[in-house]
Design an enzyme around this catalytic site. Structure first.
Site: not given
Length: 378
Positions: A261, A315
């Site tokens: 991320h 996700d």
């Protein structure tokens, strides 16, 4: 301007001041208006959280009831929008259908009274209410069926699942989906939110703002990643294949979908909650063989790449939850959009208070003082 000032993708460059959400990527903290996401997931609902994001405070009981009532009243969409959606190709991606449909709302409600609090509230209500209806409608239309009308007696999450699957959902499924919406509702100035802010800075209508953000969210580096996580788990196929698959990705420097991320250098706090939700769903409705693969892959990634700050992001487990809810893979990103409308609208409303059109500069690296060559001499 010095080329040293250039930051590809504007990484780390502050673009605005905001009081909507706070992220500490090293500690794994996410707060909406100062409230930890874990507390909201445990005690709140999506619509209450949306109210918090957009208006800055948790609503009173009376305010929340009025907000929920207005959302229910505006869930239906114009028949012309349904007819337009029937003309979309069945093979089209639902995100493209959603972007076109969201933009079309502006044809019906485009009066740009951006200094009118009533107009702003009505726009918020309509977009939160109608976006789920449009997602569910296109899903049924592309299967050759008429859309299912919303039910006013169902909650926000339960009504969407009802419209999508044509039957009333299990209460646990509706509760889990409501939490998923909260987890995806806002996440500071990411690509789609920045797209919404750039569009809104021109003082266009909010329907164009949301359509712009939907278009940005559809890319695989943003909202589309959860679809690719499921494709990756399908490709791995079995737990024993996780290690060689990861080794191959590392060797070829391929991205491992659902990991890493831009902000978080520890496990995404939303991923922790989603993993717990997935286990609740499996306990109630039966397991998913891909979950075992996911757990093993996460263990291997943490072991081999954790020192580089690469951990599971939002996700990674969201797609497994949506699969157990019976949602098709290519609807995962539209579900993200349903939730993120709340965050986009919060930034739209915040920006209206002190708007300045975005006009970044550039560093020119092309040729200078070239001579024009006539066409017959080229």
């Amino acid at each position: 301007m010095s080329v040293d000032l250039y930051k590809p993708g504007l990484e780390g460059v502050p673009a605005a001041k905001s009081s909507i959400s706070y992220i500490d990527g090293k500690q794994g903290i996410l707060e909406y208006r100062g409230i930890r996401i874990e507390d909201l997931a445990q005690h709140s609902s999506f619509l209450e959280t949306a109210y918090l994001l957009i208006w800055g405070e948790l609503p009173s009981q009376t305010e929340l009831e009025a907000f929920e009532h207005d959302i229910r009243y505006h869930r239906r969409i114009k028949y012309r929008i349904r007819d337009m959606m029937k003309c979309f190709p069945e093979s089209g991606h639902p995100m493209d259908a959603l972007q076109a449909s969201a933009a079309a709302l502006g044809l019906f409600y485009s009066r740009r009274a951006l200094d009118d609090p009533i107009y702003i509230r009505n726009a918020v209500i309509r977009l939160l209410a109608k976006i789920p209806t449009m997602v569910a409608a296109f899903q049924l239309i592309r299967k050759g069926n008429d859309p299912v009308q919303p039910r006013d007696d169902l909650s926000y999450a339960a009504n969407f699942l009802y419209m999508l699957r044509e039957r009333e959902p299990d209460p646990l499924a509706a509760h889990v989906f409501d939490i998923c919406l909260m987890l995806h509702a806002e996440h500071s100035i990411n690509a789609s939110t920045f797209s919404a802010m750039v569009t809104s800075s021109t003082l266009t209508d909010p329907y164009a703002v949301i359509a712009s953000a939907v278009g940005t969210l559809g890319g695989p580096l943003h909202g589309g990643a959860n679809e690719e996580v499921i494709e990756m788990l399908e490709e791995i196929g079995a737990v024993e294949n996780a290690a060689p698959y990861l080794d191959d990705c590392i060797r070829q420097k391929r991205k491992i979908m659902g990991f890493g991320h831009r902000v978080y250098k520890v496990k995404d706090p939303r991923a922790k909650i989603l993993q717990d939700l997935a286990e609740q769903m499996f306990d109630r409705f039966g397991g998913d063989r891909y979950y075992e693969i996911a757990v093993e892959l996460e263990r291997l990634v943490e072991d081999r790449l954790g020192d580089k700050g690469i951990y599971a992001n939002v996700d990674f487990y969201s797609g497994l939850v949506y699969r157990k809810l019976g949602i098709p893979t290519d609807l995962f990103t539209p579900l993200f959009a349903i939730a993120r409308v709340a965050g986009w609208l919060a930034h739209w409303k915040e920006q209206l208070n002190e708007n300045r059109i975005f006009r970044p500069t550039q560093i020119y690296v092309g040729e200078r003082d070239r001579t024009f060559v006539p066409r017959e001499k080229r």
